[in-house]
Design an enzyme around this catalytic site. Structure first.
Site: not given
Ligand SMILES: O=P(O)(O)O[C@H]1O[C@H](CO)[C@@H](O)[C@H](O)[C@H]1O
Ligand SMILES: O=P(O)(O)O[C@H]1O[C@H](CO)[C@@H](O)[C@H](O)[C@H]1O
Lengths: 378, 378
Positions: A166, A341, A344, A346-347
Site C-alpha cells: 500500500h 546506513k 544519525v 553527524y548527519e
C-alpha cells in the site's frame, strides 16, 4: 600529491534540488561493521489475513467493512495526521512561538488484494492501475489542497506498520518544507539557466550513462549525482511533464514497466524485499492549462493534457514551467539485507554523508538481473 | 466550531533555528501500533572486553595499542569520513554537477574505561572531565578547521557500532549544512530583534516553565516549542556564551550536573538505556576576543574568556554575538523501549511530523524521578 579519485577521496557534492551539500566518503566502505544488524523482514506473510485491516473483506478500526476489492482500494486513514477541520491556532504570535493552521486529509491506497505481493512482482497492467489512481488522486485532492504528497513506506525498517502492499496520500493546505525547497530551487534554476532543471538533468544523465540504472523510451532512473542514501534513485520523464495526470497512456504503461524493472533490481541487490520510502514531487495547484500555453514550451509538453481545475490555488496564473515531475526512492540498506546506513549524529547535526559514490551504486544496480530472484527460484 | 487545543488539533510550528516548520499531530498517539518493534539493546555488556577496540589496553584496527586509560581517552577514528589531505576535485563544474573539496579529521573520545557505564551513571566529576576535553578539542581543532562537530550516537538504534561509552568529533574545512542554517538563522534574528535568539528563548522558557525539563543556576533544558523528535531537548546556558571553552569552572560543574539529571530522566522514561544522537552547536572560528569587546555586550558574557587563536578563520573580525552555545538531543523512542518514531515517507518527502505535543513530552520528562532506575534497583 595524488590526483583526485571520487572513490578514494572524500568530497562534497551539491544537491540543486535541495540547495544543500552531501559529504561523499567512499573509502568508508572498507571499514568493518559491528553495529546493529536488523533481522530481515519476515517472508511468511499470508496472502489473506482476515485480521489485517488492509485485506479485502476485513473490518477496519472505525468499524467499516472493506469491499472484496480485486485491484486497488482506497480509504481514509483511520489515524490521520491531517484532518480537514482542525481549528486555527490563531496568528498573533511571538517570533519564537509561531504556529500556523494545518488542514488536510490522509488516505491509504492498497495496491493489490494480496498481502504477499509487492510492486515488482505485480503484472505491469496491475501497476498501471496504481499509476492511474495516483493521477486521479492528484486531480481530486489537488482541487482542494495546496500539496498532495503520494508516498510509500515499504518494509518494517521504514516504519511501515502493515505488510500489505500500500501507499499513502497526505494532502495539505500548506506547502510542506520539502515541497517549498523543490519549488524554490527549480524556479531559481529556470530563471538563471533558461531551462527546467530536471529536463536538462535527465538529458545530461542519459548522455553520460554513468549514473543510469534503467531507462526506456519515456523514462530514466538514475542514482543522482547528489544522492544521499546509498542506493537512492531519481525517476524522471524524458519530456517536460508537470504532473502525473498529464502522462499519456503510453507514458503510463512505460512507467509501470520501468518501476517493475527498478524495483526488481532493488530486490535482487541483497535478495530481500528491498525497504524504501518513495514519493512523487510534482507541480501542484495548477489551474487551466493557459499557464503553459503562454509559454510556447520547447520541451514537447502537451498543454491540453493538463486537467482543468477550479481556479482557487494560490499558484494559479503563475508560470509553473520550472517544475518537472519526478519520484524519489530513498532506500536505507547499505551493505546487506540487514545492514543499513544510519542518518544519525553527524548527519542530523552537521551534514548528510554517504559511504559509496553514486556512480558505484548505479553500477551495482545496473549490473543486476531484471528477473526477480523469487521468480527465478520458483 | 471547537476551540483550538494543541493536543487534539494538528497544527504547524515554526523552528526559528532551522527556518522550517514541523507538523504537530498529537491525536495520532491514540492509534495502535503493529509495525516494527526493535528488541531493546542488550544489557549484558562486559565491563572489560579485550576484543573491544575502545577498551583500555586493546589493540585497534590500525595495530595501535590503547593505553590503560582511567578517565577519558581520545584517538583518531580508524575509518574516518574526513581525512586531512584529500585532493581537491577541481572547481570548473556544471551547475548540476558541482563538487567541492572536503578536508578534516575524525576523532573518537571514550568517556570512561568501563564498557558497561553510561553518562547518567558516571560521577559528576567524571562527566566534568568529558566537558573539559570537549572544550580543549574545540580550541585545538578550531585552530585549523572551520567547524568542529562534537556528537554522540548512543545505542544500536542510533547507528552506534560499539557499546563502550564514547562520542565522536568530526572537524571540517567547510561549514556543514546544519551549521550554516544555525549561523544564518541566529544572525538574522539578532539583526531583526536586537537580541541573540537563544538568549531570549532561554529567558522566555524559564519564565513560562511549560516546556522546561530540568534547570539549575546556569543551565536550562527544554523540549523546544518546535521539537521534531518525540522527546527532543535543547540544552541552553542562561547567560550568553559563544563556545564551550568560554565556560567557567562553576558552569562546567553545573553542566555535568544537569547532563546527569537529564540523562537519568531519559533512561527512567522507558526503563532502558535511552538511545539518542546529541551534539553541540557553537560559534566557531572565533579569533581574539576583540569581536565581543566591541559589542559592549549586555548579556553578562565575559570576553576575556574567549581563548585567542591564530587569526585565520574566515569569520574572523565578524561580529559573532548572534551565536549562543547549545546542545541538541535527538532521541528516537516514542511509546516504549522498543517502539520508535520513524522519520520516513512523509517526513523525508514532505514535512517533519510529530505525534505528541512538546508540552506533553516535557511534562512526562519533568515528572520522572532523578534517581536512576538501575541505582534504585541495585
Ligand atoms: O559511529 P560510526 O560507526 O562511525 O558511524 C555512525 O555514525 C556516523 C556519524 O553520524 C554515521 O555516518 C554512520 O552511518 C553511523 O553508523
Ligand atoms: O504508515 P503509518 O503507520 O501511518 O506511519 C508511518 O509513516 C508515517 C508517514 O511517513 C510516519 O509519520 C510514521 O512515523 C510511520 O510509522
Amino acid at each position: 600529491k595524488p590526483t583526485f579519485d571520487p572513490k578514494e577521496h572524500q568530497h562534497l557534492r551539491y544537491n540543486p534540488l535541495r540547495d544543500s551539500w552531501v559529504l561523499v566518503s567512499a573509502h568508508r566502505m572498507k571499514r568493518p561493521w559491528k553495529g546493529q544488524v536488523e533481522k530481515p523482514p519476515e517472508d511468511n506473510i499470508p496472502r489473506h489475513d482476515p485480521n489485517n485491516p488492509l485485506c479485502p473483506g476485513s473490518v477496519r478500526a472505525n468499524g467499516e467493512l472493506n469491499p472484496e476489492y480485486d485491484s486497488t482500494f482506497m480509504f481514509d486513514n483511520d489515524f490521520p495526521a491531517l484532518q480537514p477541520d482542525a481549528p486555527d491556532p490563531g496568528s498573533d504570535h511571538h517570533p519564537l512561538f509561531q504556529s500556523k493552521a494545518a488542514r488536510g486529509v490522509c488516505k491509504v491506497m492498497c495496491f493489490h488484494p494480496w498481502s504477499d505481493i509487492t510492486l515488482p512482482l505485480m503484472q505491469p497492467a496491475e501497476i498501471r492501475k496504481v499509476i492511474d489512481k495516483w493521477a486521479d488522486l492528484t486531480v481530486e485532492l489537488g482541487a482542494t489542497y495546496a500539496w498532495v504528497q503520494i508516498f510509500e513506506n515499504k518494509g518494517a525498517m521504514m516504519g511501515c506498520s502493515n505488510p500489505h502492499p500500500h501507499c499513502q496520500v497526505w494532502a495539505s493546505n500548506f506547502l510542506p518544507n520539502e515541497a517549498s525547497l523543490a519549488e524554490r530551487c527549480q524556479r531559481d534554476f529556470l530563471q538563471k539557466h533558461g531551462e527546467p532543471m530536471l529536463v536538462q538533468y535527465a538529458r545530461m544523465e542519459a548522455q553520460a550513462q554513468e549514473r543510469v540504472v534503467v531507462e526506456n523510451e519515456h523514462w530514466l532512473v538514475v542514482v543522482p549525482y547528489w544522492a544521499t542514501w546509498p542506493f537512492q534513485t531519481l525517476l524522471l520523464p524524458r519530456r517536460h511533464v508537470l504532473r502525473l495526470p498529464d502522462l499519456t497512456t503510453q507514458e503510463r504503461d512505460s512507467l509501470a514497466s520501468i518501476m517493475k524493472r527498478l524495483l526488481t533490481k532493488y530486490d535482487n541487490l541483497f535478495e530481500v524485499s528491498f525497504p524504501y520510502s518513495m514519493g512523487w514531487h510534482a507541480c501542484q495547484a495548477l489551474g487551466h492549462c493557459t499557464i503553459i500555453q503562454d509559454l510556447h514550451c520547447k520541451y514537447r509538453c502537451q498543454p491540453n493534457m493538463l486537467l482543468p481545475r477550479a481556479p482557487t490555488g494560490s499558484h494559479l496564473n503563475k508560470n509553473m514551467s520550472h517544475w518537472q515531475l519526478h519520484a524519489h526512492y530513498y532506500p536505507p540498506l547499505l551493505r546487506s539485507a540487514n545492514i543499513r546506513k544510519f542518518m544519525v549524529g553527524y548527519e542530523m547535526l552537521a551534514n548528510e554523508q554517504r559511504d559509496l559514490t553514486p556512480e558505484q551504486a548505479a553500477e551495482q544496480l545496473r549490473k543486476l538481473s531484471e528477473e526477480h530472484y523469487k521468480v527465478k527460484k520458483a
